[in-house]
Scaffold this motif. Structure first.
Motif, PDB file in Angstrom:
ATOM      1  N   ARG A 224     -99.508  69.310 -57.126  1.00  0.00           N
ATOM      2  CA  ARG A 224     -99.909  68.780 -58.431  1.00  0.00           C
ATOM      3  C   ARG A 224    -100.570  67.436 -58.203  1.00  0.00           C
ATOM      4  O   ARG A 224    -100.088  66.633 -57.395  1.00  0.00           O
ATOM      5  N   GLY A 225    -101.659  67.166 -58.906  1.00  0.00           N
ATOM      6  CA  GLY A 225    -102.353  65.897 -58.709  1.00  0.00           C
ATOM      7  C   GLY A 225    -103.055  65.430 -59.958  1.00  0.00           C
ATOM      8  O   GLY A 225    -103.353  66.208 -60.863  1.00  0.00           O
ATOM      9  N   VAL A 226    -103.328  64.119 -60.003  1.00  0.00           N
ATOM     10  CA  VAL A 226    -103.997  63.483 -61.132  1.00  0.00           C
ATOM     11  C   VAL A 226    -105.284  62.861 -60.605  1.00  0.00           C
ATOM     12  O   VAL A 226    -105.257  62.049 -59.676  1.00  0.00           O
ATOM     13  N   ASP A 227    -106.414  63.229 -61.230  1.00  0.00           N
ATOM     14  CA  ASP A 227    -107.735  62.887 -60.711  1.00  0.00           C
ATOM     15  C   ASP A 227    -108.537  62.138 -61.773  1.00  0.00           C
ATOM     16  O   ASP A 227    -108.881  62.704 -62.807  1.00  0.00           O
ATOM     17  N   LEU A 228    -108.814  60.851 -61.505  1.00  0.00           N
ATOM     18  CA  LEU A 228    -109.642  60.032 -62.397  1.00  0.00           C
ATOM     19  C   LEU A 228    -110.925  59.589 -61.701  1.00  0.00           C
ATOM     20  O   LEU A 228    -111.504  58.549 -62.023  1.00  0.00           O
TER      21      LEU A 228
ATOM     22  N   ALA B  36    -104.558  60.831 -57.154  1.00  0.00           N
ATOM     23  CA  ALA B  36    -103.287  60.773 -56.432  1.00  0.00           C
ATOM     24  C   ALA B  36    -102.531  62.080 -56.601  1.00  0.00           C
ATOM     25  O   ALA B  36    -102.524  62.673 -57.687  1.00  0.00           O
ATOM     26  N   TRP B  37    -101.896  62.510 -55.519  1.00  0.00           N
ATOM     27  CA  TRP B  37    -101.047  63.687 -55.585  1.00  0.00           C
ATOM     28  C   TRP B  37     -99.644  63.285 -56.020  1.00  0.00           C
ATOM     29  O   TRP B  37     -99.128  62.249 -55.599  1.00  0.00           O
ATOM     30  N   ILE B  38     -99.044  64.101 -56.854  1.00  0.00           N
ATOM     31  CA  ILE B  38     -97.678  63.840 -57.324  1.00  0.00           C
ATOM     32  C   ILE B  38     -96.710  64.140 -56.192  1.00  0.00           C
ATOM     33  O   ILE B  38     -96.823  65.164 -55.508  1.00  0.00           O
ATOM     34  N   ALA B  39     -95.753  63.264 -55.981  1.00  0.00           N
ATOM     35  CA  ALA B  39     -94.767  63.453 -54.920  1.00  0.00           C
ATOM     36  C   ALA B  39     -94.065  64.795 -55.092  1.00  0.00           C
ATOM     37  O   ALA B  39     -93.598  65.111 -56.192  1.00  0.00           O
ATOM     38  N   PRO B  40     -93.986  65.610 -54.021  1.00  0.00           N
ATOM     39  CA  PRO B  40     -93.392  66.947 -54.147  1.00  0.00           C
ATOM     40  C   PRO B  40     -91.958  66.937 -54.666  1.00  0.00           C
ATOM     41  O   PRO B  40     -91.526  67.917 -55.292  1.00  0.00           O
ATOM     42  N   SER B  41     -91.229  65.859 -54.432  1.00  0.00           N
ATOM     43  CA  SER B  41     -89.830  65.791 -54.869  1.00  0.00           C
ATOM     44  C   SER B  41     -89.691  65.512 -56.361  1.00  0.00           C
ATOM     45  O   SER B  41     -88.574  65.560 -56.901  1.00  0.00           O
ATOM     46  N   THR B  42     -90.789  65.214 -57.033  1.00  0.00           N
ATOM     47  CA  THR B  42     -90.739  64.909 -58.466  1.00  0.00           C
ATOM     48  C   THR B  42     -90.406  66.167 -59.256  1.00  0.00           C
ATOM     49  O   THR B  42     -91.114  67.161 -59.157  1.00  0.00           O
ATOM     50  N   PRO B  43     -89.336  66.154 -60.053  1.00  0.00           N
ATOM     51  CA  PRO B  43     -88.980  67.346 -60.832  1.00  0.00           C
ATOM     52  C   PRO B  43     -90.108  67.755 -61.766  1.00  0.00           C
ATOM     53  O   PRO B  43     -90.888  66.926 -62.229  1.00  0.00           O
ATOM     54  N   GLU B  44     -90.203  69.034 -62.047  1.00  0.00           N
ATOM     55  CA  GLU B  44     -91.256  69.528 -62.924  1.00  0.00           C
ATOM     56  C   GLU B  44     -91.132  68.902 -64.303  1.00  0.00           C
ATOM     57  O   GLU B  44     -90.042  68.777 -64.864  1.00  0.00           O
TER      58      GLU B  44
END
Length: 261
Positions: free
Chosen positions: A225-229, A195-203
């Motif tokens: 930014r993304g998380v890959d499992l 899943a890709w992290i929502a662009p609006s999510t603060p760093e």
């Protein structure tokens, strides 16, 4: 007897049809992963990890937080609690050259080169900070990087700056119960997903949590930014910049006590 034969024939046809449908469903589900690509993520696998003798050992950051680095990987602990562990027996990061297209959930990676092997040459320790110097390499060459782990208020920041890279991919050891955290990622079990992290999510805002009770975020915000499992045994965090970082909560959340009736 004729009618009975017809019934058996119809049953066999129905069975074959059902099995064929299941086979097609399985093919549709797994085919993207067989081709090494799913949800827009490239399969960037860890390579070899080599740690020079002078860089091995435990660095204490303060507040009970410590970083240990050996040839089997890196661990971050607080007192007796494991907070984060990189993939066992492989490199903790890869340097990627390429680009992305699309934004948000429609982001897709286009990888031209990945330097998966890592050598850590040196450790420089200051109060509250451990800085490692090394290089990532493949058969064609190498690029230098700096890996810095430091206390950052209520969290721990793990940053990598890689000269000549377009992206940093962190390779973490897979923990059970890896679950997305809103608003970064929908709150669902991420096993076998990406899943890709929502662009609006603060760093640095937590994007997922694990059974260890620690929350992990990624930055900076301005990049994909993304998380890959999707690959067995590891959790990869993709950050499309030459200077990407993870944030890890500096204390595991207490586990609920069993209720008594």
């Amino acid at each position: 007897m004729i009618w009975r034969g017809r019934d058996i024939s119809r049953s066999m046809v129905a069975l074959v049809t059902s099995l064929s449908a299941l086979a097609l469903l399985g093919l549709a589900t797994h085919a993207p992963r067989w081709f090494g690509h799913d949800e827009g993520f490239a399969n960037v696998a860890p390579g070899l990890l080599t740690v020079a003798p002078e860089a091995r050992g435990v660095a204490t950051l303060g507040g009970g937080v410590a970083v240990s680095l050996y040839s089997d990987g890196m661990r971050i602990t607080r007192d007796n609690d494991m907070l984060l562990q990189t993939v066992i027996g492989g490199s903790m990061l890869s340097a990627v050259q390429g680009h992305t297209t699309g934004t948000g959930a429609d982001t897709r990676e286009h990888v031209d080169r990945q330097l998966d092997n890592v050598t850590i040459d040196e450790l420089v320790f200051l109060p509250g900070r451990a800085t490692y110097f090394g290089h990532a390499y493949d058969d064609a060459g190498s690029v230098p990087f700096t890996l810095r782990i430091e206390l950052a208020g209520s969290s721990i920041r793990i940053g990598a700056s890689i000269n000549g890279a377009d992206a940093v991919v962190w390779h973490l050891n897979r923990q059970t119960g890896t679950t997305g955290l809103r608003p970064a990622i929908s709150r669902t079990n991420l096993r076998g997903r990406a899943a890709w992290i929502a662009p609006s999510t603060p760093e640095g805002r937590a994007a997922f949590t694990t059974v260890l009770g620690t929350d992990v975020g990624a930055g900076p915000q301005r990049v994909a930014r993304g998380v890959d499992l999707l690959s067995a045994g590891r959790t990869d965090v993709h950050i499309w910049t030459d200077s990407g970082f993870l944030t890890v909560s500096s204390q595991a959340r207490p586990r609920p006590s069993p209720t008594t009736s």
